[in-house]
Structures are given as structure tokens and as C-alpha cells.
Design an enzyme around this catalytic site. Structure first.
Site, PDB file in Angstrom:
ATOM      1  N   LYS A   1      11.563   1.655   7.874  1.00  0.00           N
ATOM      2  CA  LYS A   1      10.275   1.487   7.188  1.00  0.00           C
ATOM      3  C   LYS A   1       9.405   0.585   8.065  1.00  0.00           C
ATOM      4  CE  LYS A   1       8.214   0.344   2.745  1.00  0.00           C
ATOM      5  NZ  LYS A   1       6.980  -0.194   3.350  1.00  0.00           N
TER       6      LYS A   1
ATOM      7  N   ARG B   1       0.617   3.773   5.566  1.00  0.00           N
ATOM      8  CA  ARG B   1       0.978   5.167   5.318  1.00  0.00           C
ATOM      9  C   ARG B   1      -0.284   6.018   5.425  1.00  0.00           C
ATOM     10  NH1 ARG B   1       4.567   7.240   1.218  1.00  0.00           N
ATOM     11  NH2 ARG B   1       4.907   9.476   1.618  1.00  0.00           N
TER      12      ARG B   1
ATOM     13  N   ARG C   1      -2.928   6.418   2.105  1.00  0.00           N
ATOM     14  CA  ARG C   1      -2.015   6.914   1.065  1.00  0.00           C
ATOM     15  C   ARG C   1      -2.719   7.129  -0.270  1.00  0.00           C
ATOM     16  NH1 ARG C   1       2.342   2.510  -0.618  1.00  0.00           N
ATOM     17  NH2 ARG C   1       2.262   3.616  -2.594  1.00  0.00           N
TER      18      ARG C   1
ATOM     19  N   GLU D   1       3.347   7.061   9.470  1.00  0.00           N
ATOM     20  CA  GLU D   1       2.929   5.656   9.509  1.00  0.00           C
ATOM     21  C   GLU D   1       1.952   5.457  10.659  1.00  0.00           C
ATOM     22  OE1 GLU D   1       3.645   1.853   7.503  1.00  0.00           O
ATOM     23  OE2 GLU D   1       4.278   3.916   7.103  1.00  0.00           O
TER      24      GLU D   1
ATOM     25  N   LYS E   1      13.104   2.880  -1.286  1.00  0.00           N
ATOM     26  CA  LYS E   1      12.746   1.969  -0.199  1.00  0.00           C
ATOM     27  C   LYS E   1      13.541   0.682  -0.382  1.00  0.00           C
ATOM     28  CE  LYS E   1       8.516   0.448  -2.596  1.00  0.00           C
ATOM     29  NZ  LYS E   1       7.049   0.306  -2.489  1.00  0.00           N
TER      30      LYS E   1
END
Length: 538
Positions: A230, A235, A250, A275, A398
């Protein structure tokens, strides 16, 4: 205008999400076009543009009507320009003026068409015609920052509730719609067909992950899941259709203007989820501080693009050559994504690598000690999961690194907004730095959440009782080695910062605990943060 001002006033005071949804739904049902569409645009940053009215213009108009010292004291106490002006603006000589209620459409049209020389006078005439709530709503409208606790996502959910539709349908239409959204409301009310998706490169609602909580991974077969790093960027969704190229955040905001260099490297009809980072994927991945040099800009210079080149670390594939791939299992989408990324510019796109692990404990150890300082943790995804918009429980997780913490001292406090406008709820804090044998506080961050309402009242009282200076709406509080208030501050990372006297800035700081028991002199020193920063960028 009165209906809009009442909506704003009630939204500000409404603490619950469901309550806000009810207010918005009722407003959409009871308000005619184009007013409800203009209100929607204001709530979602959807295109209302009144450039001729700036805060300086508003202050100038007030200065012509109100004693300068009185306004300064009032603004210092209230802490919000719109609220101050709405309350202090003198009532017009004509007592009947407030009975004339201009529509929101009339207000927007009048100010939008006004030249820079005409706009101040028109704006003042409108303020004369409105009551205090109306003035507050008008000033918030023209300033472009409502800050009333309503996100674009919440407004879209209210539209979905109003029309008994799925919010996914609205999000997929959103960037093809135009203010004041008359076609959208006609469809939601059943008076017309669904607006056509004629626009190209539209936003696809993203799939979100749930944080790993106690027991979530128990009983799950590791063979069914894939793990990825991550990364600490933002995003994004890269969309290219029919020659139209766009980059979305996002939440669906179009941020293409700040990244023409990245979009110029898109050479395939596809929608990529990934990303956004800065650097060269084959050489170096920059910090989030580096990425911030590119964010929140309508355009960027060639120098900035050269100094902070952007690239996307691809996670997923939503469309390829006109084929919607979202219903495919993750492993199949991954295979297609590998082939696509291999054809793209390697300086602008790379593939998020998979992380090998043989048990959940092993993965826990990996996420606690990542291979790169710009990694926040790991993502866990079911190999067979389709790409489902929203935050479905189960397919994706996550697992972030544990946050860092330091003890810092409160230095400055500022009034909040909305329901917190009467409290000092925005706090700047610092750590100790030694200079010439003396300790002095240097600011390292600012936070406005992480404490309860009861704690907010306690901090607010401390600020009022210990103010030593004032700078407009900001108060400087007593902060010595023996007197002051210590916060335990949690944060995700650190970055170099030329804007902070300390040279260090925190990433996502929040107050995790009030340390009434701790003397300020025992708070952390700058050397502690500098050592942490060195370890993060090593």
C-alpha cells in the site's frame, strides 16, 4: 434564496449523516429547477464560478459600512468571514427589503454576468436584500468553500435516495452532466429517460478495502488471497476512451489539469486503477511531500513537471479496448493488466508487485517492516473477486503500519467551522528545538480531530484561559517548559518542509491523547522527529 439559506443553516447544525441526507432529499423534492441544481453544484464543487467576488472585495464592502475596529474585534471573536459579515452587515434603510426573496438562480446569473467593476455593487445590493442566514449562504456560495460537513459523495447519496436509484449509477453519469442538472432531476423524478453516457473517459466508482480488524483473517485460506504494498500516494483512475484522456481522484474529481505529462503517456484505450506517485518507477519513488508539489493545481509549469515527474503504479484494470473487465476475477484482470503495462511508457507506468507470504503472521511481519519508506502497509485481495464499487466486506482488506506517535505542545488555536465555530478546535502544535543553549518550540503540524466533544470543551477552556496573544482569528497560548498543554499526536509519516520553521511536517496528524499529566518540558524534541525522518527516507 431563502430555501437555500435555510438548507445551509440546518446542514451546519445537523450532526448526523442520516439527518443531512434527509435535509438534502427534502430540498431536492421541494425546490424547483434551476435552483436545486445550482445548490447541488455549490455543494459538490460542480462548476459554479463567480470570480469577481473575492474575500478582499467582501472585506472592502464591509469597511465602507462598519467601523474597522468593530469588524476586527467581531471577526476575531467569530473566526469565520461569512458568519461575521452576515451578522454585522447593517440593515437597509428600507424595512421591506428583506421581504423580497431573490431566487438562487437569479443570484447566480446576476453575479456571474457582472464585470469586476459591477460585481461589488451587485453583491452589496444582494446583501441588503437578504436576512443574516441569507447573507451567510450567499457569502459561502461566492467564496466557493461551503465547509458545512457535506461531501460530494453525501450529496450524490442524497440524490440516489431521492430518486430511488443506486449511487453507482449517479457516479458513473456524473462527469457527463452539466449544471444545473435538469436532465438528472428529470430522470430521478421519473419524467425522462436516464441521461445518456455520451461523454468519453467517464469516472468508474472505485472498489474500496476494509481495515483489518481483530479476527478478520481468522479462518481465511491464504491461498485464496493476494497481497500488494500500500503506497503512500493518492488513489487515482486513468481513463482513456475515444481519444479523450482524464485522470480522476478516488472521489471522482477530475485532476487532469495538473498532470498533462502523465496523460500524454497514455497510449491505450483503457481504465487503470492505481496509485499516483512522483519519481521514476525504475529508479526512485518520491515522498508524499514531493507529490504535493503537483496536487491541487489547475495547471503546472514545465519546471515543476521536470522536477516532480508523475507516474502511476497500476493496481487494477477496469476497461481494456472497449471491454468492461470489472466482472472478471482479480487474477484474470491482473493478467490483462500485466500485458497492458508492458506496452506503456515504463517511466510513467509500472505494475504494483505482489508480496509473497506463507501465513498471516508472516504478512503481519512484512507489513511492519516494508521494503520502502513510502509504503503504508499491505493490501489483501481475494483472487476471485470482481471489481465491485464501494466498500464490500470480505474481498479486499487494507492492513496499515501502526502509526507513529510523539508528545507535542499546543502553540496556537483557531476557531473551527460549522457546529464547531464557537470552539477553538484547530490546533497547531510543536516540539522543542535547542538553539544557543535555550529550548524553543517549533511547529510541526496541525490537527482538528482525534478528541471527543468533552475533550474539545476542556481544550477550548484551556485556550481561553491561557491566551497570551492574538493574530486575527488565531490565539497564541501559554507554552513554556513548565506551563502548557501536551498532546500525544499520532501520524502516518514525516516529510521535509520549507514552510515549517522546524523543517519537518507530519502526514495525517491527529490527536490521540491529551496529556494533562505531562509537563511541557518533557515533550519530544526535534531531534527525535529528524531521526524518525532519516529512517523513513533511508
Amino acid at each position: 434564496m431563502r430555501a437555500f439559506s435555510e438548507l445551509i443553516d440546518r446542514l451546519v447544525l445537523m450532526p448526523s449523516r442520516n439527518g443531512k441526507l434527509t435535509l438534502l432529499k427534502s430540498y431536492f423534492a421541494e425546490t424547483p429547477d434551476p435552483d436545486r441544481g445550482l445548490a447541488l453544484a455549490a455543494l459538490t464543487d460542480g462548476g459554479l464560478n463567480i470570480p469577481a467576488i473575492k474575500p478582499a472585495v467582501i472585506r472592502g464592502l464591509v469597511a465602507e459600512r462598519v467601523d474597522e475596529v468593530l469588524f476586527a474585534y467581531s471577526y476575531d471573536y467569530v473566526g469565520d468571514l461569512a458568519e461575521t459579515v452576515s451578522l454585522i452587515w447593517p440593515e437597509p434603510a428600507d424595512a421591506q427589503a428583506n421581504d423580497e426573496d431573490p431566487s438562487l438562480g437569479m443570484v447566480v446569473e446576476s453575479l456571474s454576468r457582472a464585470s469586476r467593476s459591477e460585481a461589488p455593487a451587485r453583491f452589496a445590493q444582494l446583501l441588503d436584500r437578504l436576512d443574516p442566514p441569507g447573507r451567510y449562504a450567499l457569502i459561502k456560495l461566492v467564496s466557493g468553500g461551503l465547509r458545512i460537513g457535506v461531501s460530494a459523495r453525501l450529496a450524490k447519496q442524497a440524490l440516489a435516495d431521492f430518486g430511488a436509484k443506486d449511487i453507482i449509477e449517479i457516479e458513473e453519469l456524473w462527469h457527463g452532466l452539466k449544471v444545473p442538472y435538469t436532465d438528472l432531476f428529470a430522470w430521478l423524478e421519473g419524467r425522462a429517460e436516464k441521461p445518456s453516457n455520451a461523454a468519453r473517459a467517464l469516472f468508474r466508482p472505485v472498489m474500496l478495502a476494509n481495515p483489518v480488524e481483530e479476527g478478520d483473517l481468522d479462518g481465511l485460506d491464504i491461498a485464496d488471497f493476494r497481497a500488494e504494498w500500500k503506497w503512500d500516494g493518492i488513489r487515482v483512475q486513468v481513463s482513456c476512451e475515444g481519444g479523450v484522456k482524464r485522470l480522476y481522484s478516488r472521489s471522482g474529481d477530475d485532476i487532469s489539469g495538473a498532470f498533462p505529462d502523465l496523460l500524454g503517456a497514455v497510449s491505450a484505450e483503457a481504465v487503470i486503477d492505481g496509485e499516483l506517485l512522483v519519481g521514476d518507477p525504475a529508479v526512485e519513488t518520491g515522498t508524499f511531500s514531493d507529490l504535493q508539489q503537483r496536487l491541487n493545481r489547475k495547471s503546472v509549469s514545465a519546471k515543476v513537471m521536470q522536477q516532480y515527474p508523475a507516474f502511476v503504479r497500476a493496481y487494477d484494470l477496469l476497461m481494456l479496448d472497449g471491454r468492461d473487465t470489472r466482472a472478471l476475477p482479480l487474477d484474470e484482470r491482473r493478467q490483462l493488466l500485466e500485458g497492458l503495462v508492458a506496452r506503456l511508457d515504463p517511466h510513467r507506468f509500472d505494475l504494483s508487485p505482489l508480496v509473497a507470504f506463507d501465513s498471516w503472521q508472516h504478512l503481519d511481519e512484512i507489513r511492519r517492516a516494508p521494503i520502502h519508506p513510502i509504503i503504508e502497509g499491505v493490501m489483501i485481495k481475494h483472487k476471485g473477486s470482481p471489481y465491485l464499487p464501494g466498500r464490500k466486506k470480505g474481498p479486499w482488506f487494507k492492513w496499515k503500519r501502526d502509526p507513529h506517535t510523539v508528545d507535542a505542545v499546543l502553540m496556537y488555536a483557531q476557531r473551527g467551522h460549522g457546529k464547531r465555530s464557537s470552539f477553538y478546535s484547530d490546533y497547531t502544535f510543536g516540539v522543542w528545538k535547542e538553539e544557543a543553549g535555550n529550548l524553543q518550540l517549533v511547529p510541526v503540524g496541525k490537527a482538528y480531530f482525534g478528541f471527543s466533544d468533552e475533550e474539545l470543551a476542556q481544550i477550548d477552556k484551556f485556550v481561553r484561559d491561557n491566551t497570551i496573544d492574538r493574530f486575527g482569528p488565531v490565539r497564541s497560548v501559554k507554552a513554556t517548559e513548565t506551563e502548557g498543554l501536551v498532546f500525544e499526536v499520532a501520524f502516518e509519516g514525516l516529510a521535509r518542509s520549507s514552510r515549517h520553521k522546524s523543517g519537518v511536517a507530519m502526514r495525517f496528524p491527529r490527536i490521540s491523547r491529551l496529556r494533562w499529566d505531562k509537563p511541557p518540558g518533557e515533550a519530544d524534541r526535534l531531534e527525535t522527529l529528524e531521526k524518525m525522518l532519516d529512517e523513513m527516507i533511508r
